[in-house]
Enzyme design. Structure first.
Site, short mmCIF file in Angstrom:
data_model
loop_
_atom_site.label_atom_id
_atom_site.label_comp_id
_atom_site.label_asym_id
_atom_site.label_seq_id
_atom_site.Cartn_x
_atom_site.Cartn_y
_atom_site.Cartn_z
N LYS A 47 -25.41 -84.16 -98.99
CA LYS A 47 -25.25 -85.68 -99.33
C LYS A 47 -25.94 -85.69 -100.83
O LYS A 47 -27.04 -85.21 -100.93
CB LYS A 47 -25.42 -86.81 -98.26
CG LYS A 47 -26.88 -86.87 -97.82
CD LYS A 47 -27.86 -87.83 -98.67
CE LYS A 47 -29.22 -87.56 -97.96
NZ LYS A 47 -30.12 -88.11 -98.88
N HIS B 257 -28.38 -85.16 -92.29
CA HIS B 257 -29.26 -84.65 -91.17
C HIS B 257 -29.86 -85.73 -90.20
O HIS B 257 -30.29 -85.48 -89.17
CB HIS B 257 -30.52 -84.14 -92.07
CG HIS B 257 -31.52 -84.89 -92.67
ND1 HIS B 257 -31.37 -85.62 -93.78
CD2 HIS B 257 -32.65 -85.54 -92.06
CE1 HIS B 257 -32.28 -86.26 -94.08
NE2 HIS B 257 -33.02 -86.51 -93.17
N GLU C 92 -40.10 -95.24 -96.25
CA GLU C 92 -41.11 -93.94 -96.61
C GLU C 92 -42.21 -94.53 -97.12
O GLU C 92 -41.95 -95.32 -97.87
CB GLU C 92 -40.27 -92.93 -97.46
CG GLU C 92 -39.28 -92.16 -96.75
CD GLU C 92 -38.58 -91.09 -97.43
OE1 GLU C 92 -38.32 -91.42 -98.85
OE2 GLU C 92 -38.63 -89.87 -96.95
N ASP D 149 -28.63 -92.46 -102.05
CA ASP D 149 -29.39 -91.65 -101.27
C ASP D 149 -29.71 -91.98 -99.73
O ASP D 149 -29.43 -91.09 -98.82
CB ASP D 149 -30.98 -91.47 -101.84
CG ASP D 149 -31.64 -90.25 -101.41
OD1 ASP D 149 -31.32 -89.17 -101.22
OD2 ASP D 149 -32.89 -90.49 -101.30
N HIS E 235 -26.81 -92.60 -94.54
CA HIS E 235 -27.96 -92.43 -93.35
C HIS E 235 -27.52 -94.01 -92.50
O HIS E 235 -27.57 -94.03 -91.37
CB HIS E 235 -29.22 -92.23 -93.74
CG HIS E 235 -29.37 -91.14 -94.04
ND1 HIS E 235 -28.76 -89.87 -94.00
CD2 HIS E 235 -30.69 -90.59 -95.08
CE1 HIS E 235 -29.39 -88.90 -94.55
NE2 HIS E 235 -30.28 -89.15 -95.13
N LYS F 108 -38.69 -96.79 -100.98
CA LYS F 108 -39.76 -95.89 -101.20
C LYS F 108 -41.14 -96.68 -101.35
O LYS F 108 -41.06 -97.80 -101.64
CB LYS F 108 -39.56 -95.02 -102.44
CG LYS F 108 -38.36 -94.25 -102.48
CD LYS F 108 -38.63 -92.90 -101.76
CE LYS F 108 -37.49 -91.93 -101.99
NZ LYS F 108 -37.63 -90.64 -101.25
#
Length: 520
Positions: free
Chosen positions: A168, A198, A236, A255, A260, A360
């Site tokens: 992706k 993933h 994150e 992203d 996801h 982030k």
């Protein structure tokens, strides 16, 4: 004509990695392949052919990978003799994947490797490249005939495996995703395409299905009658590291959210498939995407908040702003944080808000789903401060993977004061989770020919149909981009999308003791 049976491991196979000198290959793919080798889960005759522009040879490339194995495998997993055996089957070809003139050289190298390991042309191509090459590589493979599952052998009964794994993001918006799908349809059949996410390789993500569909106590409650809202957080505690060039063209929505987080919403909201197989499972995922309630421009402004981290002092260190990171323009409006409220308009979920966010430079690294149940209809007991305690089910995907059910219990002693307590399960109770589990699982599934945990073309298209208008709204100059100091939970404006009596659940790094202390 006989095809390789579904879900069976071929006796021989060559994995071709485009982007063999890149970060994903050394951090994830090679360590995960080593794990499969160590567990005896690779084909009997197996080779890796890594491709890249860097001028390596087999002899100079293998020590480079050996260093990566020692660095990225968990402690105690590296074995020097096993690593040497594994890496002896890894080869390197210096070529430019964007140049069609280099592909005859690839075809020749594969033919030589075929002869060396007695492989009848079974190839899996892995695109560990910048997304700009996703539309180029399949066309160039088709130019030299490396896309076709041709008949091999004299008996006419065996068909060569040709599969391609695409990382992706699959497209930058709806138009580019549709264009990419057309390119892949012209070069491959849908059963050859493995669009990888993933997140779906994580055991804890797959266990959402087991939790819901293997337990009779949850399914009767899993609907709008008993669930008030659902929160999904995937954040994150680090910045963009060395990915500035890629990230500024991508942003948090492309992203993380479109793939996801959309997948996590689908797994939480989907109906049980009649049987658990690839087609029926993926049909139910698509139905959830079809049920996402489209938003008007005004609704997007009221339900979606984007942010970008600014400089701050955090944990005794100075953290620079996103716009000060390497390869980031000083006037960049790329989002590093997204929070939104969405609805799944179907019978089960009508009116239940799903709150999703990613970012982030947050206080901790954590991914979890929080299911908030409605309070009891008659509020007989309250806490000492007069509040009620609705039940919560927390599904922790990382770290401290597990499940926590929060409920009210009476405090010992006189009176009827209640407090929140937890019933916890962590996955290390089942023997731990192997390092590299997500990529190992998905690579193994691809070799077995099991596409269940890979994204189908119609799912890609339906997801983009929902998220594309949001990206279009962001093109307008007056759509706000809020700053938030690095190390915080994002811009304060994200609180406004949650109904007034509620607030975001800011998770701790630890799952089981979060009522006692919070480890960030």
């Amino acid at each position: 004509m006989h095809q390789t049976p579904a879900h069976s491991l071929p006796q021989s196979l060559i994995l071709v990695i485009f982007g063999g000198s890149g970060d994903l290959t050394k951090r994830k793919l090679i360590p995960s392949l080593y794990q499969l080798f160590k567990q005896g889960k690779l084909p009997e005759r197996f080779a890796v052919l890594a491709l890249g522009r860097t001028d390596y040879t087999d002899e100079t490339y293998r020590p480079h990978l050996d260093e990566s194995l020692q660095r990225y495998l968990a402690e105690g997993e590296y074995d020097a003799s096993l690593a040497e055996q594994f890496l002896s089957g890894v080869h390197y070809l210096s070529m430019d994947p964007s140049e069609v003139a280099d592909y005859p050289k690839l075809k020749e190298s594969l033919a030589r490797l075929d002869e060396r390991i007695a492989n009848p042309g079974n190839y899996i191509y892995y695109l560990s490249t910048p997304p700009s090459l996703y539309g180029v590589v399949p066309q160039h493979l088709a130019e030299v005939g490396l896309n076709k599952e041709e008949m091999v052998g004299t008996d006419g009964e065996t068909q060569a495996i040709r599969r391609i794994v695409i990382e992706k993001p699959f497209g930058y918006n709806l138009a580019s995703a549709l264009e990419l799908n057309e390119i892949y349809r012209s070069a491959f059949h849908e059963h050859q395409l493995y669009r990888i996410d993933h997140f779906l390789g994580k055991e804890t993500v797959q266990d959402i299905m087991a939790l819901r569909f293997a337990n009779g106590i949850f399914e009767p409650l899993w609907n709008r009658n008993y669930i008030e809202r659902v929160e999904i957080t995937a954040v994150e505690n680090m910045g963009i590291e060395s990915r500035g060039g890629f990230y500024d063209q991508t942003g948090a929505l492309r992203d993380m959210v479109q793939n996801h987080l959309a997948q996590l919403v689908a797994l939480t909201a989907m109906e049980p498939p009649v049987q658990f197989n690839a087609d029926l499972f993926r049909n139910e995922v698509v139905k959830v995407y079809q049920s996402f309630r489209p938003m008007t421009k005004e609704e997007i402004r009221g339900s979606v908040v984007r942010g970008q981290y600014t400089e701050s002092q955090w944990k005794g260190e100075h953290h620079r702003a996103y716009r000060e990171e390497d390869k980031i323009p000083a006037d960049s409006r790329t989002e590093t944080f997204v929070a939104m409220k969405l609805f799944v308009d179907n019978w089960r979920w009508q009116g239940v808000p799903f709150y999703i966010r990613t970012g982030k430079m947050m206080p901790t690294k954590v991914t979890e789903i929080v299911v908030h149940f409605k309070p009891t209809p008659h509020r007989m007991f309250t806490t000492i401060d007069g509040e009620t305690i609705p039940n919560q089910l927390i599904i922790r995907i990382q770290p401290n993977e597990g499940i926590s059910l929060k409920f009210a219990a009476k405090v010992p002693g006189s009176g009827f004061e209640v407090k929140r307590v937890s019933m916890n399960f962590t996955y290390d109770q089942l023997g731990g989770i192997a390092s590299g589990d997500a990529y190992s699982r998905l690579l193994e599934d691809c070799m077995l020919g099991d596409p269940t945990l890979f994204t189908r073309s119609d799912a890609v298209e339906m997801s983009w149909r929902f998220f594309d208008p949001i990206l279009s709204s962001w093109q307008e100059e007056d759509f706000p981009l809020y700053g938030y100091p690095a190390g915080t939970w994002g811009p304060k404006q994200s609180d406004t999308i949650i109904d007034r009596e509620h607030s975001w659940t800011n998770p701790c790094r630890n799952l089981t003791n979060s009522e006692l202390y919070c480890e960030l």
